[in-house]
Motif scaffolding. Sequence first.
Motif, short mmCIF file in Angstrom:
data_model
loop_
_atom_site.label_atom_id
_atom_site.label_comp_id
_atom_site.label_asym_id
_atom_site.label_seq_id
_atom_site.Cartn_x
_atom_site.Cartn_y
_atom_site.Cartn_z
N VAL A 135 0.92 -1.18 0.01
CA VAL A 135 0.05 0.01 0.16
C VAL A 135 0.92 1.23 -0.10
CG1 VAL A 135 -1.80 1.31 1.17
CG2 VAL A 135 -1.78 -1.05 1.49
N ALA A 136 1.14 1.99 -1.14
CA ALA A 136 2.00 2.97 -1.33
C ALA A 136 1.36 4.21 -0.78
CB ALA A 136 2.42 3.07 -2.79
N GLN A 137 2.24 5.45 -0.54
CA GLN A 137 1.54 6.73 -0.34
C GLN A 137 1.94 7.46 -1.25
OE1 GLN A 137 3.97 6.31 3.30
NE2 GLN A 137 3.05 4.55 2.96
N LYS A 138 1.01 7.77 -2.33
CA LYS A 138 1.05 8.40 -3.46
C LYS A 138 0.22 9.67 -3.66
CE LYS A 138 2.24 7.59 -8.41
NZ LYS A 138 2.99 8.61 -8.54
N ASP A 139 0.87 10.96 -4.03
CA ASP A 139 0.01 12.06 -4.17
C ASP A 139 -0.96 12.36 -2.99
OD1 ASP A 139 1.12 12.35 -6.87
OD2 ASP A 139 -0.60 11.15 -7.65
#
Lengths: 401, 214
Positions: free
Chosen positions: B80-84
Amino acid sequence: MKAPLLCACLLAAATRAFAADDFLDRVDQALTLSIFDDQVRTRVSGLLDLEYYHYPQPPPGLIRAEDHDLFSPRLSFFLDTQVGPNIYFFVQPRVDTGFDPTDLGTQVRLDQYALRVTPWDDGRFNLQVGKFSTVIGGWVGRSLSWENPFVNAPLPYENPTLVSDVELPLTGQSFRAVPGSDKYEFLPIIWGPVYAPGVSVAGRVGIFEYAAEAKNAPLASRPESWNDYDFGHPAVDLRVGLRPNEAGRFGFSFAEGSYLRPDAGPLPSESDPADYRQFVLGQDISYARGHLQIWAEVFEARFQVPRVGDADVFAYYVEAKYKITPQLFGALRWNQELFDSGRDPTGQPVAHGHDVCRIDAAAGYRFTAHSQLKLQYSVARDDFISNHLQGTFAAQFTVRF
Amino acid sequence: MNGNLLLRLFVALSLTPAACLGQATIEGRVELPKSHFAPVASERYEIVSKAGVLATYPPRAVVYLQGDFPKPSALPTKQVAQKDFAFAPALLPIEVGTKVEFPNLDDTYHNIFSYSPAKRFDLGRYPPGEKPTPFQVFDKAGLVTLRCDIHEHMRGLIMVLDSPYFTITDAAGHYRLTNLPAGHFIVKAWVDSKTTRERPVDLKSSAVLQVNFP
């Protein structure tokens, strides 16, 4: 007896808040609205703070109350609106017992409102117009109860000096002879987040940060001055900073502005309130990594006081917060404020203030992502009233929605 | 020659596990709630802001088969990435015991945490490119709400399931669960924390069952 009773009530409330966590997530979703194919989005959120203080008289900082206990509820609303990617608008009304805790009844205020334009996506330039917190220093960003590890503010943001913006000393000697009950007549170096109206530009280019603002009142000005909307003698605040990486931040600030209110008196003949100014030099540094956050700020302030001359004050604090578990954190802060002394224009010796040192220790527990309890104990040595140590207990229960 | 070929085919079919032979499929549509709006970031005290995030935030549902299934020996690592300034994906179904990594793909700090009873953790503040990538192993079934301590508007969900048979719908609510064993089960559609719909199903080998959740 009152304090344990109140703490028990806060804990009971916290338990209820835990049950309401999912409900508050839904409220958050329901209070986010969007139109024009998501190009205009608005969110309403808020903070409910229930604060309790127990202290010796006179109360510490900018608290105004006659008893030894004070219960101070506060309800803050926030409206954040994003218009396309480049325009941001926010409003922050508040219902409480005063900008600083008092026993003087309920107030409704509009603390902040501003329009921000961000023409470039990389944040190199932001223009903001409205009534908003100062760009100076590093505490303002965590001044709200949810982000602040303590219940109160660092000493430079809440400890009154001997400088008044209304009642001017007749002689240098009367400058020092200030009754404790009138503390609200006197100014701290920076009055909280300084929600004064004005315009600012700010940006970040590579590792460099800059911010400048012109406002109607200087850093020390009281909340009543912020609402005067008189820009005849604007205050100017500047900050340049370095952010070599996301962990560390360093900034250097300069601020100046005329701090006397139009009704200040008695003024020396042939002088104007705008002739007397406040100058502030500040440095702020912060570090954050993992579960540790550290902040420190240093301020050197000069007030030009009628019939006294320059009253200089040096203040600093060092603050650390550590998350012990995902929900429990501890925080410690050392504050000190030191005043110089000199001679008034008639040659009389005059002390420009009463040295203060204070240590704040706090523990906080987040019951849920929407509720938090903080307990704080502060010990101060202040020769304002006596040289004895004075202890203050504070508790704050917050619900965020 | 033909007899030899038939014999080989018979031997091959005899050695194939029954589960592979009789893989069933469920497909259908889950009626999703009205679309949520993209979150609004609070930047009142962050005077230097970057342009606002306009990521979409459509609701999805998780459809899974409930039953008593054997535990797998190994599970793939998920991310689960943190993007934008948003979680990507915003909703991740996983099986109990799965390791999930949380890479930071933004150019600022994030601080991912959860107070959910199924998994309480706080990864602390970490920069983009942090190595090793912060991770958690989710060893208890339930719904885990992900948040960021720095960016209040960020919210994501991990649904930890006791079942290896699950899928996530598309934005229109369509789903397809494949490679299911034959037998009597309950198929569930998790829509949100207050809404889970369910249907009993009898799965037959190689059959495709249509199950809608209106």
